[in-house]
Design a protein around this motif. Sequence first.
Motif, PDB file in Angstrom:
ATOM      1  N   ARG A  32      38.633  32.461  43.989  1.00 39.31           N
ATOM      2  CA  ARG A  32      40.150  31.921  43.854  1.00 39.31           C
ATOM      3  C   ARG A  32      40.453  31.365  42.425  1.00 39.31           C
ATOM      4  NH1 ARG A  32      41.648  29.378  49.895  1.00 39.31           N
ATOM      5  NH2 ARG A  32      41.346  31.180  50.925  1.00 39.31           N
ATOM      6  N   HIS A  33      39.307  31.412  41.681  1.00 38.70           N
ATOM      7  CA  HIS A  33      39.306  30.543  40.441  1.00 38.70           C
ATOM      8  C   HIS A  33      38.965  31.608  39.315  1.00 38.70           C
ATOM      9  CE1 HIS A  33      39.086  27.245  43.421  1.00 38.70           C
ATOM     10  NE2 HIS A  33      39.818  26.901  42.526  1.00 38.70           N
ATOM     11  N   ASN A  34      39.482  31.549  38.350  1.00 39.50           N
ATOM     12  CA  ASN A  34      39.240  32.055  36.867  1.00 39.50           C
ATOM     13  C   ASN A  34      39.712  31.214  35.946  1.00 39.50           C
ATOM     14  OD1 ASN A  34      38.460  34.940  35.904  1.00 39.50           O
ATOM     15  ND2 ASN A  34      40.140  34.463  34.587  1.00 39.50           N
ATOM     16  N   PRO A  35      38.520  31.054  34.857  1.00 41.40           N
ATOM     17  CA  PRO A  35      38.811  30.053  33.902  1.00 41.40           C
ATOM     18  C   PRO A  35      40.149  30.155  33.146  1.00 41.40           C
ATOM     19  CG  PRO A  35      36.739  31.035  33.726  1.00 41.40           C
ATOM     20  CD  PRO A  35      37.388  31.763  34.968  1.00 41.40           C
ATOM     21  N   GLU A  36      40.736  31.295  33.096  1.00 40.38           N
ATOM     22  CA  GLU A  36      41.882  31.692  32.177  1.00 40.38           C
ATOM     23  C   GLU A  36      42.861  32.197  33.375  1.00 40.38           C
ATOM     24  OE1 GLU A  36      43.737  34.795  29.076  1.00 40.38           O
ATOM     25  OE2 GLU A  36      41.527  34.647  29.468  1.00 40.38           O
ATOM     26  N   ARG A  67      47.412  33.746  42.230  1.00 40.51           N
ATOM     27  CA  ARG A  67      47.415  33.659  43.673  1.00 40.51           C
ATOM     28  C   ARG A  67      48.485  34.042  44.408  1.00 40.51           C
ATOM     29  NH1 ARG A  67      44.661  27.675  44.842  1.00 40.51           N
ATOM     30  NH2 ARG A  67      42.586  27.978  43.617  1.00 40.51           N
ATOM     31  N   LEU A  68      49.609  34.131  43.819  1.00 39.63           N
ATOM     32  CA  LEU A  68      50.849  34.663  44.475  1.00 39.63           C
ATOM     33  C   LEU A  68      50.689  36.168  44.544  1.00 39.63           C
ATOM     34  CD1 LEU A  68      53.803  34.318  45.410  1.00 39.63           C
ATOM     35  CD2 LEU A  68      54.464  34.513  43.147  1.00 39.63           C
ATOM     36  N   CYS A  69      50.261  36.782  43.595  1.00 36.38           N
ATOM     37  CA  CYS A  69      50.087  38.199  43.448  1.00 36.38           C
ATOM     38  C   CYS A  69      48.919  38.369  44.722  1.00 36.38           C
ATOM     39  CB  CYS A  69      49.563  38.721  42.084  1.00 36.38           C
ATOM     40  SG  CYS A  69      50.879  38.621  41.014  1.00 36.38           S
ATOM     41  N   MET A  70      47.828  37.705  44.747  1.00 31.66           N
ATOM     42  CA  MET A  70      46.921  37.915  45.783  1.00 31.66           C
ATOM     43  C   MET A  70      47.383  37.949  47.120  1.00 31.66           C
ATOM     44  SD  MET A  70      43.659  35.640  44.348  1.00 31.66           S
ATOM     45  CE  MET A  70      42.679  35.894  46.081  1.00 31.66           C
ATOM     46  N   MET A  71      48.188  37.134  47.353  1.00 30.18           N
ATOM     47  CA  MET A  71      48.931  36.934  48.823  1.00 30.18           C
ATOM     48  C   MET A  71      50.096  38.022  49.018  1.00 30.18           C
ATOM     49  SD  MET A  71      52.024  35.952  50.181  1.00 30.18           S
ATOM     50  CE  MET A  71      52.965  34.955  49.169  1.00 30.18           C
ATOM     51  N   LEU A  72      50.896  38.437  47.888  1.00 25.53           N
ATOM     52  CA  LEU A  72      51.970  39.576  48.052  1.00 25.53           C
ATOM     53  C   LEU A  72      51.103  40.813  48.217  1.00 25.53           C
ATOM     54  CD1 LEU A  72      54.696  37.954  45.777  1.00 25.53           C
ATOM     55  CD2 LEU A  72      54.614  38.121  48.341  1.00 25.53           C
ATOM     56  N   LEU A  73      49.923  41.063  47.314  1.00 29.48           N
ATOM     57  CA  LEU A  73      49.581  42.471  47.389  1.00 29.48           C
ATOM     58  C   LEU A  73      48.329  42.524  48.106  1.00 29.48           C
ATOM     59  CD1 LEU A  73      49.795  42.662  43.614  1.00 29.48           C
ATOM     60  CD2 LEU A  73      51.529  43.685  45.349  1.00 29.48           C
ATOM     61  N   GLY A  74      47.884  41.417  48.931  1.00 30.69           N
ATOM     62  CA  GLY A  74      47.055  41.778  50.035  1.00 30.69           C
ATOM     63  C   GLY A  74      45.618  41.974  49.237  1.00 30.69           C
ATOM     64  N   GLN A  75      45.291  41.078  48.283  1.00 29.34           N
ATOM     65  CA  GLN A  75      44.056  41.081  47.473  1.00 29.34           C
ATOM     66  C   GLN A  75      43.157  40.157  47.888  1.00 29.34           C
ATOM     67  OE1 GLN A  75      43.215  44.120  45.846  1.00 29.34           O
ATOM     68  NE2 GLN A  75      44.947  44.656  46.744  1.00 29.34           N
ATOM     69  N   GLU A  76      41.918  40.080  47.843  1.00 27.91           N
ATOM     70  CA  GLU A  76      41.090  39.011  48.540  1.00 27.91           C
ATOM     71  C   GLU A  76      40.633  38.189  47.413  1.00 27.91           C
ATOM     72  OE1 GLU A  76      40.694  38.041  51.550  1.00 27.91           O
ATOM     73  OE2 GLU A  76      42.417  39.558  52.217  1.00 27.91           O
ATOM     74  N   SER A  77      40.480  38.701  46.224  1.00 27.80           N
ATOM     75  CA  SER A  77      39.828  38.237  45.019  1.00 27.80           C
ATOM     76  C   SER A  77      40.939  38.200  43.992  1.00 27.80           C
ATOM     77  CB  SER A  77      38.251  38.975  44.584  1.00 27.80           C
ATOM     78  OG  SER A  77      38.142  38.038  43.291  1.00 27.80           O
ATOM     79  N   ILE A  78      40.751  36.881  43.211  1.00 32.80           N
ATOM     80  CA  ILE A  78      41.453  36.857  41.957  1.00 32.80           C
ATOM     81  C   ILE A  78      41.079  37.898  40.867  1.00 32.80           C
ATOM     82  CG2 ILE A  78      39.923  35.078  40.863  1.00 32.80           C
ATOM     83  CD1 ILE A  78      42.691  33.562  40.175  1.00 32.80           C
ATOM     84  N   ARG A  79      39.891  38.234  40.902  1.00 30.58           N
ATOM     85  CA  ARG A  79      39.591  39.389  39.901  1.00 30.58           C
ATOM     86  C   ARG A  79      40.304  40.701  40.151  1.00 30.58           C
ATOM     87  NH1 ARG A  79      33.027  38.670  39.511  1.00 30.58           N
ATOM     88  NH2 ARG A  79      33.114  36.612  38.432  1.00 30.58           N
TER      89      ARG A  79
END
Length: 493
Positions: free
Chosen positions: A262-266, A470-482
């Motif tokens: 859930r974390h990326n430096p940028e 994170r919003l995109c992760m939730m809306l697009l069903g992705q499990e990793s921020i990468r």
Amino acid sequence: MEHPQSPTPPLNTLIEQRRSKLDALRAKGIDPFKNKFTPDSKCDEARSKFDKGEVPEGARFSVAGRITAHRDMGKSIFIDVRDQSGRVQVYAQKQALGDDQFDIFKHLDLGDFIGVTGTMFRTKTNEPSLKLEAFTILAKSLRPPPAKWHGLEDTEIRYRQRYLDLMGNPEVKNVFLQRSAIVHEIRSFFHGRGYVEVETPAMQPIPGGAAAAPFKTFHNALGCEFYLRIALELYHKRLLVGGIDKLFEIGKNFRNEGLSRRHNPEFTMLEAYCAFGDYESMMETVEALIKQVAQKVLGGLVIETKDSEGKVTKSIDLTNWKRARYKDLVKEKAGPDWFDISPAERRQRAHDLGAEIGKEYEDFEVTGAVFEKLIEPTLIQPTFVTHLPKELVPLAKLSPDDPTTVEVFECCINGQEIAPGYTEQNDPIAQRSTLEHQAGGEQQKLDEDFLVALEHGMPPAGGIGIGIDRLCMMLLGQESIRDVILFPQLKPK
């Protein structure tokens, strides 16, 4: 009986073969990298129009794209040409092209770019296809695509060479096209409500607006250190002081901290501020924004995550938004007497519950660990967690009915914080006091320019921050921020 596949030649051999084909083309007076071609349609558009009966058999189209499939039948060749819109099958016949052009066509490889003109027809298998009349080679791919062209799965390659991921996985490309649509719709939402889009410095003399480790750099001409921003907030409040009443910014933040799912430096943040608003009005804003984005981009308010077999594993209902106080959620999980027992007892109970507690944690951080590790991951459906401890948010106003808390919410969806928001502190004396406490007596960490700005008078206001990734992760069903960042940070090879 299955025949064993021929071993794939070494990479260097494949590259040499492609370079030889390029040399052969140039010997024929054809330099792919100097050619031009203007398509009149997208690949999927041509295919779809014919398939739906909007144009008759024999309709002529010119399309361009990358070759993603190649089937040589001797005197005829089938290729798939793909652009951003999708693919169309192209049928090349030696009899129709002539010996010379067909020989040139045979120099094509997977990955090459080509422009084609032809007429639509259906093959014996009913596949809408383009019967080739003329073509132009637009780029020669000197390296072969990954061995598993369709469905590239090697995670290391997917993230380090995202272009291969996009080439081989259309569903991955679609995620990033949808991300772009999400950001576009966010802008439309705020413009529609009269907000002004602003741009504020990414390099700052004092990093502020959050508690995080910054990246440090040095400006040679000015002879001083700068920091990449960790938040947008303090410059936005300067703009409220200056008379811009409703503003938003979508920009990069940088935090010199760990990497995780859930974390990326940028990362990309939206922050928005509204004069004369408060945490209640900003909750309405967040709910309305996410609903509009989901409806416009995804076509509905129920977000489903499916497994590889198409079975729904998780469903998020954006029509139903709950509200709950931070303290109430903690007491439900850690016991109704949680805030009545001693700090030492809280620490022990948190440990017994399974929360990770650092030795240096202050008492409020112990409670925070219980919330972050044991409560937040359970908040799958949209939930506004309100009235957080005052120590967590030094830039917010105290709650009138409980001065140990502030008028703050965290919007949690899918087990993670999507958006914090609060009633902004506009009392310059109170703000100075809390920031001095946060700085721990280190005067150089205080943003005096910001505090001076507040002393000129800032209107009461509400503000929000939304992590776009994170919003995109939730809306697009992705499990990793990468999986929602095109080029995530990775350790160098």
